[in-house]
Design an enzyme around this catalytic site. Structure first.
Site, mmCIF file in Angstrom:
data_model
loop_
_atom_site.group_PDB
_atom_site.id
_atom_site.type_symbol
_atom_site.label_atom_id
_atom_site.label_comp_id
_atom_site.label_asym_id
_atom_site.label_seq_id
_atom_site.Cartn_x
_atom_site.Cartn_y
_atom_site.Cartn_z
ATOM 1 C CB SER A 133 -0.982 -0.053 1.163
ATOM 2 O OG SER A 133 -1.955 0.927 0.983
ATOM 3 C CG ASP A 179 -6.840 -2.248 -3.546
ATOM 4 O OD1 ASP A 179 -7.493 -1.493 -2.802
ATOM 5 O OD2 ASP A 179 -5.611 -2.381 -3.488
ATOM 6 C CG HIS A 211 -5.701 -2.026 0.112
ATOM 7 N ND1 HIS A 211 -4.874 -1.522 -0.870
ATOM 8 C CD2 HIS A 211 -5.276 -1.459 1.279
ATOM 9 C CE1 HIS A 211 -4.009 -0.678 -0.314
ATOM 10 N NE2 HIS A 211 -4.230 -0.636 0.983
#
Ligand code: 9J3
Ligand code: ZN
Length: 262
Positions: A133, A179, A211
């Site tokens: 991320s 995601d 995600h």
């Protein structure tokens, strides 16, 4: 190790060896206290226990926004057992943004190669970066800032900067089809598309994934990460077979793009 490649480590790979939960090397680990380092938040170093195979390439891995090294810890022994020194880090604060995470990945690499207790096990000329991320966004920042890096792998990366034509490091972008935090349309796909067309690059979109898929053990992430790190940190062409020809879509791969051969 083969005479023609002094950096190759471990036995000839197979599909089952790169999908396995562990590679051929037994591993050890050591904690690095945040109180004893500057520029990042400490972490855990995973490394092959034996010193009989010489030095190893190394990779530092950053967690994402609000997250700790525990969120990416599964990658430590998974990658180290294949023949890498792996440093999963905490960031200075869990709210640090991608550019800061990039600086922290580089500070942790410097600590690993210059000051850590395992520095003699690391080949400081063969280094890579990964992250989840905002840590994946930081992975791109680190590669942009230090073109001598040999491999970069953002995992469901997030960054406000969508354009990375400056990157010279072979980069595997991993996105997730489901995601909703860092959608592939707004993050991983533009990242991939903006990398130079001449660069060794690939885009792996995980199927049925979110995600947070990179936060628990995942065979697809592991097998392509291992192959990318082996191919570009170790220059180990035995792993080219898993990257080229481009893998087909499957139950776990929604899409794979890249430029072959590497
Ligand atoms: O590191 C991440 O999970 C980044 C995604 C995010 O929460 O961004 C919102 C600012
Ligand atoms: Zn840019």
């Amino acid at each position: 190790q083969a005479a023609d490649n002094p950096y190759e480590r471990g036995p000839a790979p197979s599909n089952s060896s790169i999908e396995a939960s562990r590679g051929s090397y037994a591993t050890s680990q050591t904690s690095v206290s945040s109180l004893l380092v500057r520029g990042f938040g400490g972490g855990t170093i995973y490394y092959p226990t034996s010193t009989s195979d010489g030095t190893f390439g190394a990779v530092v891995i950053s967690p994402g926004f609000t997250a700790y090294e525990s969120s990416i810890a599964w990658l430590g022994p998974r990658l180290a057992s294949q023949g890498f020194v792996v440093f999963t880090i905490d960031t200075n604060t869990t709210l640090d943004q991608p550019a800061s995470r990039g600086d922290q990945l580089l500070a942790a690499l410097d600590y690993l190669t210059e000051d850590s207790s395992v520095r003699s096990r690391v080949d400081s000329s063969r280094l890579g970066v990964m992250g989840h991320s905002m840590g994946g966004g930081g992975t791109l920042e680190a590669a942009k800032d230090r073109p001598s890096l040999k491999a970069a792998i953002p995992l469901t990366g997030w960054n406000l900067d969508k354009t990375w034509p400056e990157v010279r490091t072979p980069t595997l972008i991993v996105g997730a089809d489901g995601d909703t935090v860092a959608s592939v349309a707004s993050h991983s796909e533009p990242f991939y598309n903006s990398l130079p067309s001449s660069l060794d690059k690939a885009y792996l979109e995980l199927r049925g994934a979110s995600h947070f898929t990179p936060n628990t053990s995942n065979t697809t992430i592991a097998k392509y990460s291992i192959s990318w790190l082996k191919r570009f940190i170790d220059n180990d062409t035995r792993y080219e077979q898993f990257l080229c020809p481009i893998p087909s879509a499957s139950l776990t791969i929604a899409e794979y793009r890249g430029n072959c051969p590497h």
